[in-house]
Design a protein around this motif. Structure first.
Motif, short mmCIF file in Angstrom:
data_model
loop_
_atom_site.label_atom_id
_atom_site.label_comp_id
_atom_site.label_asym_id
_atom_site.label_seq_id
_atom_site.Cartn_x
_atom_site.Cartn_y
_atom_site.Cartn_z
N ALA A 69 12.43 3.08 8.80
CA ALA A 69 13.16 3.18 10.07
C ALA A 69 12.56 4.25 10.98
N THR A 70 11.53 4.95 10.51
CA THR A 70 10.97 6.08 11.28
C THR A 70 9.45 6.05 11.33
N ALA A 71 8.85 4.86 11.30
CA ALA A 71 7.39 4.75 11.40
C ALA A 71 7.06 3.45 12.10
N GLY A 72 5.85 3.35 12.61
CA GLY A 72 5.42 2.14 13.29
C GLY A 72 3.95 1.88 13.08
N ASP B 159 9.87 14.65 7.46
CA ASP B 159 10.73 14.74 6.29
C ASP B 159 10.36 13.75 5.19
N ASN B 160 9.50 12.77 5.48
CA ASN B 160 9.17 11.73 4.50
C ASN B 160 7.65 11.61 4.39
N PRO B 161 7.03 12.31 3.43
CA PRO B 161 5.57 12.30 3.34
C PRO B 161 4.98 11.07 2.65
N ASN B 162 5.82 10.23 2.07
CA ASN B 162 5.34 9.05 1.34
C ASN B 162 5.81 7.78 2.04
N ARG B 163 4.85 6.92 2.36
CA ARG B 163 5.15 5.70 3.11
C ARG B 163 4.59 4.49 2.38
N GLN B 164 5.10 3.34 2.73
CA GLN B 164 4.57 2.10 2.21
C GLN B 164 4.25 1.18 3.39
N VAL B 165 3.20 0.40 3.20
CA VAL B 165 2.80 -0.60 4.19
C VAL B 165 2.53 -1.89 3.42
N ARG B 166 3.17 -2.96 3.84
CA ARG B 166 2.92 -4.26 3.21
C ARG B 166 1.91 -5.03 4.06
N SER C 268 3.32 16.51 8.49
CA SER C 268 3.13 16.69 9.93
C SER C 268 2.99 15.32 10.58
N GLU C 269 3.18 15.26 11.88
CA GLU C 269 3.03 14.00 12.60
C GLU C 269 1.63 13.45 12.35
N THR C 270 1.55 12.15 12.12
CA THR C 270 0.28 11.58 11.68
C THR C 270 0.02 10.21 12.29
N VAL C 271 -1.23 9.98 12.61
CA VAL C 271 -1.74 8.64 12.88
C VAL C 271 -2.73 8.37 11.75
N TYR C 272 -2.34 7.49 10.82
CA TYR C 272 -3.10 7.24 9.60
C TYR C 272 -3.84 5.91 9.74
N ASP C 273 -5.16 5.94 9.67
CA ASP C 273 -5.99 4.75 9.84
C ASP C 273 -5.92 3.87 8.59
N LEU C 274 -5.42 2.66 8.75
CA LEU C 274 -5.28 1.71 7.66
C LEU C 274 -6.41 0.69 7.58
N THR C 275 -7.36 0.75 8.51
CA THR C 275 -8.36 -0.31 8.67
C THR C 275 -9.19 -0.53 7.41
N ALA C 276 -9.63 0.52 6.75
CA ALA C 276 -10.43 0.36 5.53
C ALA C 276 -9.59 -0.24 4.40
N ASP C 277 -8.34 0.18 4.28
CA ASP C 277 -7.44 -0.39 3.26
C ASP C 277 -7.21 -1.88 3.51
N LEU D 139 0.85 -1.19 0.00
CA LEU D 139 0.00 0.00 0.00
C LEU D 139 0.88 1.24 0.00
N ASP D 140 0.60 2.18 -0.88
CA ASP D 140 1.28 3.47 -0.88
C ASP D 140 0.44 4.45 -0.09
N ILE D 141 1.02 5.04 0.94
CA ILE D 141 0.31 5.94 1.86
C ILE D 141 0.99 7.30 1.86
N ARG D 142 0.21 8.35 1.73
CA ARG D 142 0.74 9.71 1.83
C ARG D 142 0.39 10.24 3.21
N THR D 143 1.41 10.43 4.05
CA THR D 143 1.17 10.91 5.41
C THR D 143 1.34 12.41 5.55
N GLY D 144 1.94 13.05 4.56
CA GLY D 144 2.10 14.50 4.62
C GLY D 144 3.32 14.92 5.40
#
Length: 140
Positions: free
Chosen positions: A49-52, A128-135, A17-26, A10-15
């Protein structure tokens, strides 16, 4: 493994700012295709290395409470030895020790088996990294 194992990135755009992004629907959309009504396990992993990832209640202030608690625990100041990026970025590299980059969750009848108020979220304090991936991977 055939139909027993399915994975998707999944490609996720977090922007920025600090974010808690809900993945449940995805995740639910992924399981509709991958699980086909079967029982099994869902593994969620973010290769950063900078997300959880966390399982928490969202929408009632808990997501902002989590970010506030992380700011208290891991202040964005100059105490960190890891110094590239924006000020205090070293704390972002410590985050996965407290909010791990993975979760394994039960799937029953093709649906994620969460409690009433639980959601699966990506926690990203790295501005510093607005684009994230989640497998997401289903084994069943």
């Amino acid at each position: 493994m055939g139909d027993a194992f399915t994975t998707r990135l999944l490609d996720i755009r977090t922007g920025t700012s600090e974010t808690v992004y809900d993945l449940t629907a995805d995740i639910a959309a992924f399981l509709r295709d991958a699980a086909s009504g079967r029982d099994g396990l869902l593994n969620v992993f973010t290769p950063h290395a900078t997300a959880g990832l966390a399982v928490i209640e969202t929408g009632s202030g808990s997501d902002q409470d989590l970010l506030s608690a992380l700011r208290d625990l891991l202040p964005a100041d100059d105490r960190w030895r890891h110094r590239h990026g924006s000020p205090g970025h070293g704390r972002d590299h410590v985050l996965p020790a407290f909010v791990p980059p993975h979760a394994t969750l039960p799937v029953v009848g093709g649906r994620l088996e969460l409690g009433t108020w639980q959601s699966v979220v990506l926690v990203d304090t790295n501005r510093d990294n607005p684009n994230r991936q989640v497998r997401v991977s289903f084994l069943g």
